[in-house]
Design an enzyme around this catalytic site. Sequence first.
Site, short mmCIF file in Angstrom:
data_model
loop_
_atom_site.label_atom_id
_atom_site.label_comp_id
_atom_site.label_asym_id
_atom_site.label_seq_id
_atom_site.Cartn_x
_atom_site.Cartn_y
_atom_site.Cartn_z
N ARG A 1 0.84 -1.20 0.00
CA ARG A 1 0.00 0.00 0.00
C ARG A 1 0.87 1.25 0.00
NH1 ARG A 1 -1.35 3.78 3.41
NH2 ARG A 1 -0.19 2.80 5.10
N VAL A 2 0.44 2.26 -0.74
CA VAL A 2 0.99 3.61 -0.63
C VAL A 2 -0.19 4.57 -0.47
CG1 VAL A 2 3.12 3.19 -1.91
CG2 VAL A 2 1.06 3.86 -3.16
N SER A 3 0.07 5.71 0.17
CA SER A 3 -1.03 6.59 0.57
C SER A 3 -1.37 7.64 -0.47
CB SER A 3 -0.69 7.29 1.90
OG SER A 3 -0.48 6.33 2.91
N SER A 4 -0.38 8.40 -0.93
CA SER A 4 -0.67 9.59 -1.72
C SER A 4 -0.82 9.27 -3.20
CB SER A 4 0.45 10.63 -1.54
OG SER A 4 1.67 10.14 -2.08
#
Length: 556
Positions: free
Chosen positions: A9-12
């Site tokens: 997962r990555v947020s931005s």
Amino acid sequence: MITVALYARVSSKSQAQNNTIESQIAELKHRIAADKHELLNEYEFKDDGLSGWSLEREGLDALRDKVGEDQIDKIYIHSPDRLSRKSAHQMILLDEFEKAGVEVIFLNHKTENNPESKLLLGMQGLVAEYECTKIMERSRRGKLHRAKKGCVSVIGIAPFGYNRIKHVDREKTKFEINEEEAKIVKQMFMWVGQERISIREVVRRLRDKSIRTRTGKKVWCPIIIWKLLRNPAYKGQAAFGKLKRVERRERNKQKVSICRTDEDSWIYIPVPKIVDEGLFNKVQKQLDENRKRARIQREGGKKKYLLQGLVVCQNCGYAYSGAQCGVEGKKFSYYRCSSTIRITDGREKCTNKLVRTDMLETAIWEKVKNLLKNPEIIKNEYHRRIAENKNDESSDKKFARRENQIKQGIEKLMEDYYSQENVGDKGYISKEEFKQTMKRMRERLRGIEEEKKKVADQKAIEKGMNLIINSIKSLYSSVKSNLEQLDWQTKRGIIKALVERIQIGYDQVEVAFRIEEPAQDGEIFNLQHCTGRHDNKSIYPLELIKRKFFSTCCII
């Protein structure tokens, strides 16, 4: 064979665009290969550009579904904060995986099934949550400080008409005017400020001139144009802090929502202007005037429509709305399909006809009065439908026959499956097929039980009928003496209480009545009495009334 999966997962959105999630996946695949496991493509789960503060993630949900179906033995994750940013959420997920017998392996943390390891993992989660909160707060304060200094880098996306020129030194980031887009912006401001047209007319003109949005769409969204015309950046003052996040109180919705802040709290940053301040202020006044005019029209300042919100198009499913046509002193009101006035990029619109409001409202009100005066037609309609649906086999026998068929199928399935286990013959049925088939049969049994619950007792229905009829009689007795002189608001209330919908077709109008009363068991007794399909008085053929309906109006 051990089935393994990975989660990344990555947020931005910038991380998603730069494809930084691939570095996580590469490390995870390297570790899986080092542990001598084989990873199938269908067990790669990832959430690209989604926050770790929420559990509502498509990739995570798919992973949890597979775990619940006992299809995974091991899960590889880069670090606990990739699973979730909240320590409480981490504990929930890890406990769920542990109960399912799934081993979770973090690349930067060795997990062991002992209190010390769980304590360390919990502390690591709390530290990660604290670190993320501190980063968000520092970022907010840093942006606020740079905005007060007049640094445009705090505005992430340049408005339409500008290009954002990035620089390593944030204070040197700037907005430059995009001449091609700026011409379009100036044109929109001139249309609204000088010609005083509406936003919908701006949308039509842009479409007719084949002017597309920045993303290439042929038709502009009205709210986008409204925001553009309200943006003070075009007069040389880009605003920072126009939006804020607020927590929602309603359930089953997003936890936060975005709303506008008061203009007094905005921080203005100088940028090159595209329109002068006088034209910008003139456009603001015109937008306010358009808004007031629209509100007056919605509130009935010009015309009130008795059936508003109840009329739908039988052809396309869109709502019918009120409209006026003609010149001053000789105007006619109609109900028209709202699909006919949509601004499209060339797609075909609905061709259903307009209906005169006075004729339609009079016809519907006559049907409502007939129902008030003769509520017994509800019971007659119910008995007619029962007679139509009656067949040789009773409902109880039909349900019993279906239940026996399913139960026999379950017995045969179990016999095949357990015979396979006893004799070791794999030719019968696999474990997976057994589970899926058993699940479907149980769902069918539950469906039959729900159907049996919906079949109400005849006495309860008759009692409900009497309650409905008495309720309508009571309503009629209260308005009987003044039925022909009722005011608009009272008529509207009665129609909304009794009419479910009014469908306008090419050649007829159908009325569906909504009759609701509490039944004996406390649930809502709902009988929709739609005489429109069988009673000629409820169907108004347009051919028969064309002289009355359409002698003074246009049929499209």
